[in-house]
Structure formats: C-alpha cells, structure tokens
Design a protein around this motif. Structure first.
Motif, short mmCIF file in Angstrom:
data_model
loop_
_atom_site.label_atom_id
_atom_site.label_comp_id
_atom_site.label_asym_id
_atom_site.label_seq_id
_atom_site.Cartn_x
_atom_site.Cartn_y
_atom_site.Cartn_z
N GLU A 116 0.82 -1.21 0.00
CA GLU A 116 0.00 0.00 0.00
C GLU A 116 0.86 1.26 0.00
N ALA A 117 1.94 1.24 0.77
CA ALA A 117 2.83 2.40 0.81
C ALA A 117 3.51 2.61 -0.54
N LEU A 118 3.92 1.52 -1.19
CA LEU A 118 4.53 1.64 -2.51
C LEU A 118 3.53 2.16 -3.54
N ARG A 119 2.29 1.67 -3.45
CA ARG A 119 1.25 2.14 -4.36
C ARG A 119 0.99 3.63 -4.16
N ALA A 120 0.95 4.05 -2.90
CA ALA A 120 0.72 5.47 -2.60
C ALA A 120 1.88 6.32 -3.11
N ARG A 121 3.11 5.81 -2.95
CA ARG A 121 4.26 6.59 -3.40
C ARG A 121 4.26 6.74 -4.92
N GLU A 122 3.87 5.68 -5.63
CA GLU A 122 3.78 5.78 -7.08
C GLU A 122 2.72 6.78 -7.51
N ALA A 123 1.60 6.81 -6.77
CA ALA A 123 0.55 7.78 -7.08
C ALA A 123 1.05 9.20 -6.89
N LEU A 124 1.81 9.44 -5.84
CA LEU A 124 2.35 10.77 -5.59
C LEU A 124 3.39 11.15 -6.64
N ARG A 125 4.17 10.18 -7.09
CA ARG A 125 5.13 10.48 -8.15
C ARG A 125 4.41 10.91 -9.43
N ALA A 126 3.29 10.25 -9.72
CA ALA A 126 2.52 10.60 -10.90
C ALA A 126 1.97 12.02 -10.77
N ILE A 127 1.51 12.37 -9.56
CA ILE A 127 0.98 13.72 -9.33
C ILE A 127 2.07 14.76 -9.50
N ARG A 128 3.27 14.47 -8.97
CA ARG A 128 4.38 15.42 -9.11
C ARG A 128 4.77 15.58 -10.58
N LEU A 181 -2.41 8.53 0.98
CA LEU A 181 -1.88 8.46 2.33
C LEU A 181 -2.79 7.65 3.25
N ARG A 182 -4.09 7.85 3.13
CA ARG A 182 -5.02 7.08 3.96
C ARG A 182 -4.94 5.59 3.61
N GLY A 183 -4.82 5.30 2.32
CA GLY A 183 -4.68 3.92 1.91
C GLY A 183 -3.41 3.27 2.42
N ALA A 184 -2.38 4.08 2.65
CA ALA A 184 -1.12 3.57 3.18
C ALA A 184 -1.12 3.46 4.69
N GLY A 185 -2.24 3.84 5.32
CA GLY A 185 -2.36 3.64 6.75
C GLY A 185 -2.16 4.86 7.63
N TYR A 186 -2.02 6.04 7.04
CA TYR A 186 -1.80 7.23 7.85
C TYR A 186 -3.09 7.77 8.42
N GLY A 187 -3.02 8.23 9.66
CA GLY A 187 -4.16 8.82 10.32
C GLY A 187 -4.40 10.25 9.87
N VAL A 188 -5.55 10.78 10.27
CA VAL A 188 -5.93 12.13 9.83
C VAL A 188 -4.91 13.20 10.24
N PRO A 189 -4.37 13.19 11.48
CA PRO A 189 -3.40 14.25 11.84
C PRO A 189 -2.18 14.27 10.94
N ALA A 190 -1.63 13.09 10.61
CA ALA A 190 -0.45 13.04 9.74
C ALA A 190 -0.81 13.51 8.33
N VAL A 191 -1.99 13.12 7.84
CA VAL A 191 -2.42 13.55 6.51
C VAL A 191 -2.64 15.05 6.49
N ARG A 192 -3.22 15.60 7.55
CA ARG A 192 -3.45 17.04 7.61
C ARG A 192 -2.13 17.81 7.55
N GLU A 193 -1.11 17.29 8.22
CA GLU A 193 0.20 17.93 8.19
C GLU A 193 0.75 18.00 6.77
N VAL A 194 0.57 16.92 6.03
CA VAL A 194 1.02 16.90 4.63
C VAL A 194 0.20 17.87 3.79
N MET A 195 -1.12 17.84 3.96
CA MET A 195 -1.97 18.70 3.13
C MET A 195 -1.71 20.17 3.42
N ASP A 196 -1.38 20.50 4.66
CA ASP A 196 -1.04 21.89 4.97
C ASP A 196 0.20 22.33 4.22
N SER A 197 1.09 21.36 3.95
CA SER A 197 2.33 21.70 3.24
C SER A 197 2.10 21.95 1.76
#
Length: 264
Positions: A110-122, A206-222
C-alpha cells in the motif's frame, strides 16, 4: 544455571531461573516480567513451596519473541499471538505468525502504491508548469493549478468513483479540512476543480497507506507551501523504512517463536 552474553543475546541453561534472572536475560524489569506473565505472554511460572517463582529457558525465549513481535505488530497483537501459540495447534500457531508477515507485506504494498501515485501527481505538476510558464518557475502547489475550468471539475459522485471511496468519505475529508471542494448551484452541490482533485488523490494515497488524519493534515497543509507533494513522498519513504525495520524484527523473533512452539 548460566546467564552469559549481552542483552538480547543471553544464553540460558538450566531450569531454575529466578524472576531477576529472566529480567536480566531479556532486558525487562522484574515487575514487567511479572506483568507479562499475568497477561499470558509467557507460561505461568512454577511455584515452589515458599511461593517463589521458578522459570525455564522457554520463558526467556517467549519474552524475547514478545519484544520483537511488539515492534513488528504492536504489543496488543504480540500478546494475542503468543497466547494463541501456547493454546492452539501447530497449524494455528503457523497461521498466526503468517498473518503478521502478510500484514506487513500488505502495508508495504500500500505504501509503494501510494508513493507511485504521488510520483505521478508530481510529474503532472512538472508538466503543467513547463507548459504554462515555458521555464522552471518558483511557484506553489495551489498557484500552479489555479487555471482549471469547469471542464476539469468533478462532482462528488464522480470523484468518489474515481478514487474508489464513498461520497461520505469525501465529506469527512472536507470536514477535517483535507480537501476543499468548490460549492456551486443553489443546492450547494459540491464540485471539485483540479487542485481539489489532486489533493483528494494525495489524501486517498496516504489514507490507503495507513496514515491517520493528523499526519495527513500535516502533509496537506504543506501543499500550500513550496514543498508540495514532495513532503507526502518523504512521509511515505519514512513509512517504508519503518515497515522494513518491523519486518526485520519479525524475522529476529523467528527462532524464539519456534522454540516456544516446540516447548508446548
């Protein structure tokens, strides 16, 4: 009886270990050994006529296995697994250990899948900036996508379908400030432009990779700052490193787990 070596590598012989001996061999305190016995992590100690506890090598092996399992799967899961190993069949014990391996493999996938999705977005953002500005220009994630129009927007049903989540999930992300749709029409129907769509994709990854809302919020704020999706990629890289460490811990527990199973 002999206790020799360093913590985590102590060799134990004899079958008349005191609580303090088991503590020294495993790195736990005397009270922790007693607590873990009470929780069923290790078999009950043999009691002498004067009510003193007496342990054997299997207790040391069970505690070593518990330490590694707690790192690999968490203390609650580790307690349950050791209790199941002691009370179930050999097949049950093997299945319980296999489930931990499978869980770690799933987290990694799941983490690898999420990282590939983020690479595509970048990559999409890089392509957008190159097309729009001709040369590399310092910009923010939101500014680079401010030119989207109605043709690029999606309804909540369309976006939920694309991300394979429920519309209620998107509403929850909105409540938590993770994704901000534009509201249109007198019925306040939600529509998502390109910035919101890509933000939703990052949240889903990020949620699919297991991250909770606080960690995701920190990323989205960035995302409103210069680092954009790069900070989310860094977070996933850290998670992959953590999963690798937990996998090694599970492998380290293998010999002790085998000894506990054979001693039943």
């Amino acid at each position: 009886m002999c206790l020799c070596g360093v913590e985590g590598e102590v060799r134990v012989s004899g079958h008349d270990l005191r609580t303090v001996d088991v503590a020294a061999a495993t790195g736990y305190s005397v009270q922790q050994v007693r607590n873990l016995e009470r929780l069923g992590v290790i078999p009950p100690a043999v009691r002498s006529a004067n009510n003193y506890r007496h342990y054997g090598p299997v207790h040391v092996q069970a505690l070593r296995a518990y330490r590694a399992l707690a790192l690999a799967a968490g203390p609650v899961a580790a307690r349950r697994l050791l209790a199941a190993i002691r009370s179930g069949t050999l097949a049950d014990a093997a299945a319980a250990i296999g489930e931990v391996h499978t869980g770690l493999a799933h987290e990694r996938a799941e983490a690898l899948r999420a990282r590939e999705a983020l690479r595509a977005i970048r990559a999409e953002l890089t392509s957008y900036e190159s097309t729009s500005y001709g040369t590399a220009t310092s910009t923010t994630y939101e500014t680079a996508e401010s030119g989207d129009d109605e043709r690029d927007s999606m309804t909540i049903t369309e976006l939920a379908g694309a991300l394979r989540v429920r519309p209620s999930t998107l509403r929850f992300w909105e409540q938590e400030g993770l994704v901000r749709p534009e509201r249109v029409t007198s019925l306040r129907a939600r529509r998502y432009g390109l910035p919101a769509i890509r933000a939703a994709r990052i949240v889903a990854a990020l949620r699919g990779a297991g991250y909770g809302v606080p960690a995701v919020r920190e990323v989205m704020d960035s995302l409103g700052r210069l680092e954009g999706p790069g900070s989310a990629t860094y977070l996933l890289d850290r998670r992959l490193h953590d999963i690798a460490g937990r996998t090694v811990a599970l492998l380290r527990a293998g010999a002790d787990l085998a000894a506990v199973i054979e001693a039943r």
